[in-house]
Enzyme design. Structure first.
Site, PDB file in Angstrom:
ATOM      1  N   ASN A 121       0.861  -1.187   0.000  1.00  0.00           N
ATOM      2  CA  ASN A 121       0.000   0.000   0.000  1.00  0.00           C
ATOM      3  C   ASN A 121       0.898   1.239   0.000  1.00  0.00           C
ATOM      4  OD1 ASN A 121      -1.881   1.987   0.502  1.00  0.00           O
ATOM      5  ND2 ASN A 121      -2.398   1.304   2.576  1.00  0.00           N
ATOM      6  N   LYS A 158       0.171   4.208  -0.281  1.00  0.00           N
ATOM      7  CA  LYS A 158      -0.469   5.405   0.312  1.00  0.00           C
ATOM      8  C   LYS A 158      -0.146   6.624  -0.553  1.00  0.00           C
ATOM      9  CE  LYS A 158      -0.379   3.259   4.852  1.00  0.00           C
ATOM     10  NZ  LYS A 158      -0.366   3.417   6.294  1.00  0.00           N
ATOM     11  N   HIS A 164      -9.849   1.185   4.893  1.00  0.00           N
ATOM     12  CA  HIS A 164      -8.574   1.422   5.583  1.00  0.00           C
ATOM     13  C   HIS A 164      -8.804   2.415   6.719  1.00  0.00           C
ATOM     14  CE1 HIS A 164      -4.474   2.641   6.388  1.00  0.00           C
ATOM     15  NE2 HIS A 164      -4.101   1.529   5.799  1.00  0.00           N
ATOM     16  N   GLU A 181      -7.175   4.831   7.653  1.00  0.00           N
ATOM     17  CA  GLU A 181      -6.923   6.233   7.287  1.00  0.00           C
ATOM     18  C   GLU A 181      -8.106   6.826   6.516  1.00  0.00           C
ATOM     19  OE1 GLU A 181      -3.014   5.603   5.596  1.00  0.00           O
ATOM     20  OE2 GLU A 181      -2.251   5.164   7.598  1.00  0.00           O
ATOM     21  N   GLU A 232      -5.730  -4.866  10.747  1.00  0.00           N
ATOM     22  CA  GLU A 232      -4.741  -3.811  10.951  1.00  0.00           C
ATOM     23  C   GLU A 232      -5.067  -3.039  12.225  1.00  0.00           C
ATOM     24  OE1 GLU A 232      -2.657  -2.603   7.125  1.00  0.00           O
ATOM     25  OE2 GLU A 232      -4.491  -1.448   7.193  1.00  0.00           O
ATOM     26  N   GLY A 235       2.072   2.376  10.889  1.00  0.00           N
ATOM     27  CA  GLY A 235       2.951   3.504  10.590  1.00  0.00           C
ATOM     28  C   GLY A 235       4.022   3.740  11.632  1.00  0.00           C
ATOM     29  N   SER A 249       3.142  -1.872  10.633  1.00  0.00           N
ATOM     30  CA  SER A 249       4.580  -1.866  10.936  1.00  0.00           C
ATOM     31  C   SER A 249       5.279  -3.185  10.601  1.00  0.00           C
ATOM     32  CB  SER A 249       4.820  -1.459  12.388  1.00  0.00           C
ATOM     33  OG  SER A 249       4.307  -0.150  12.599  1.00  0.00           O
TER      34      SER A 249
HETATM   35  P1  PGA Z   1       2.463   0.488   7.761  1.00  0.00           P
HETATM   36  O1  PGA Z   1       0.988   0.646   7.143  1.00  0.00           O
HETATM   37  O2  PGA Z   1       3.051  -0.770   7.153  1.00  0.00           O
HETATM   38  O3  PGA Z   1       3.176   1.725   7.333  1.00  0.00           O
HETATM   39  O4  PGA Z   1       2.290   0.371   9.242  1.00  0.00           O
HETATM   40  C1  PGA Z   1       0.136  -0.451   6.985  1.00  0.00           C
HETATM   41  C2  PGA Z   1      -1.175   0.054   6.435  1.00  0.00           C
HETATM   42  O5  PGA Z   1      -1.651   1.104   6.896  1.00  0.00           O
HETATM   43  O6  PGA Z   1      -1.756  -0.561   5.511  1.00  0.00           O
END
Ligand code: PGA
Length: 246
Positions: free
Chosen positions: A6, A8, A90, A92, A160, A166, A208
């Site tokens: 992803n 982002k 997601h 976010e 998640e 993150g 992460s």
């Molecule tokens: P990250 O994000 O690997 O940066 O923690 C995972 C995600 O939000 O899909």
């Protein structure tokens, strides 16, 4: 395993997207299914006409379908741009006001366009009374309850936990806790998918994941892959991660 990168909004130019796609093709292994989720303009840029085993996902799809919807990325549009998967719900996006009802409409729109929905669920915090388990049940129920038996089988779940997204590998979930969550989610799925069907639903973990923890987490029973943000958005970290997995 199913590995979903992803990107982002980390990848922010056509040149960077093309370069990262070239890296992804190089490190893709026949042992794993690799799916890339670039920002929408770069999805079209790299996916259209690409002859590759790598698959593509949109980072979201619209809750609306069809014509007069300025600014919406409908399932039909992202399918036409080369996606066969769609990340939906997601955290976010949910943080920007996306509700369970919208997540359901998005999933239904994706399924209508033959996109495989990767539905993200995850708790904000873990409370001592384990209320977060009920929260997860609610997120799953909002999607699975209204779907037909056939559509339920098409959904991929990405677990998640928001507290783990993150950050760095030390903040990721432990293998023991992930094992427990995979068991719990599969048990919940059992009430929507009868018989042995729920054993086939792919459950991904995200939060992460990087080269230092992917191997250990990949050994957790019941985990079928990963949704990877930051570590997938740079050539060096993504190469290291795929190497650690192979
Ligand atoms: P990250 O994000 O690997 O940066 O923690 C995972 C995600 O939000 O899909």
């Amino acid at each position: 395993m199913l590995i979903v990168g992803n990107w982002k909004a980390y990848v922010n130019s056509g040149a960077a997207a093309k370069k990262l796609f070239a890296t992804a093709k190089r490190v893709a292994s026949s042992k794993h299914e690799l799916v890339l989720a670039p920002p929408a303009p770069y999805l079209a840029l790299i996916a259209l006409g690409a002859r590759t085993k790598v698959r593509f996902a949109s980072q979201d799809v619209s809750a609306l379908a069809g014509g007069a919807h300025t600014g919406e990325l409908t399932a039909e549009v992202v399918r036409g741009a080369g996606a066969t998967y769609a990340i939906i719900g997601h955290s976010e996006r949910r943080a920007e006001g996306e509700t369970d009802e919208m997540v359901l409409r998005k999933v239904q729109n994706a399924l209508a366009e033959k996109l495989t929905p990767i539905v993200c669920i995850g708790e904000w915090v873990r409370d001592a009374d384990a209320a977060y388990l009920g929260f997860l049940r609610g997120q799953l129920d909002a999607v699975f309850s209204p779907l037909s038996a056939k559509d339920r089988l098409a959904v991929v779940i990405a677990y998640e936990p928001i507290w783990a997204i993150g950050k760095s590998a030390v903040d990721a979930i432990t293998p023991t806790d992930l094992n427990e969550m995979a068991l719990y989610i599969r048990k919940l799925l059992g009430s929507y998918i009868p018989g042995k069907g729920s054993a086939k639903t792919r459950i991904l973990y995200g939060g992460s994941v990087d080269a230092s923890n992917i191997r250990e987490l990949a050994g957790v029973p019941g985990i079928d892959g990963f949704l990877i943000g930051r570590a997938s958005a740079e050539a060096a970290t993504f190469t290291a991660l795929m190497k650690a997995l192979s």
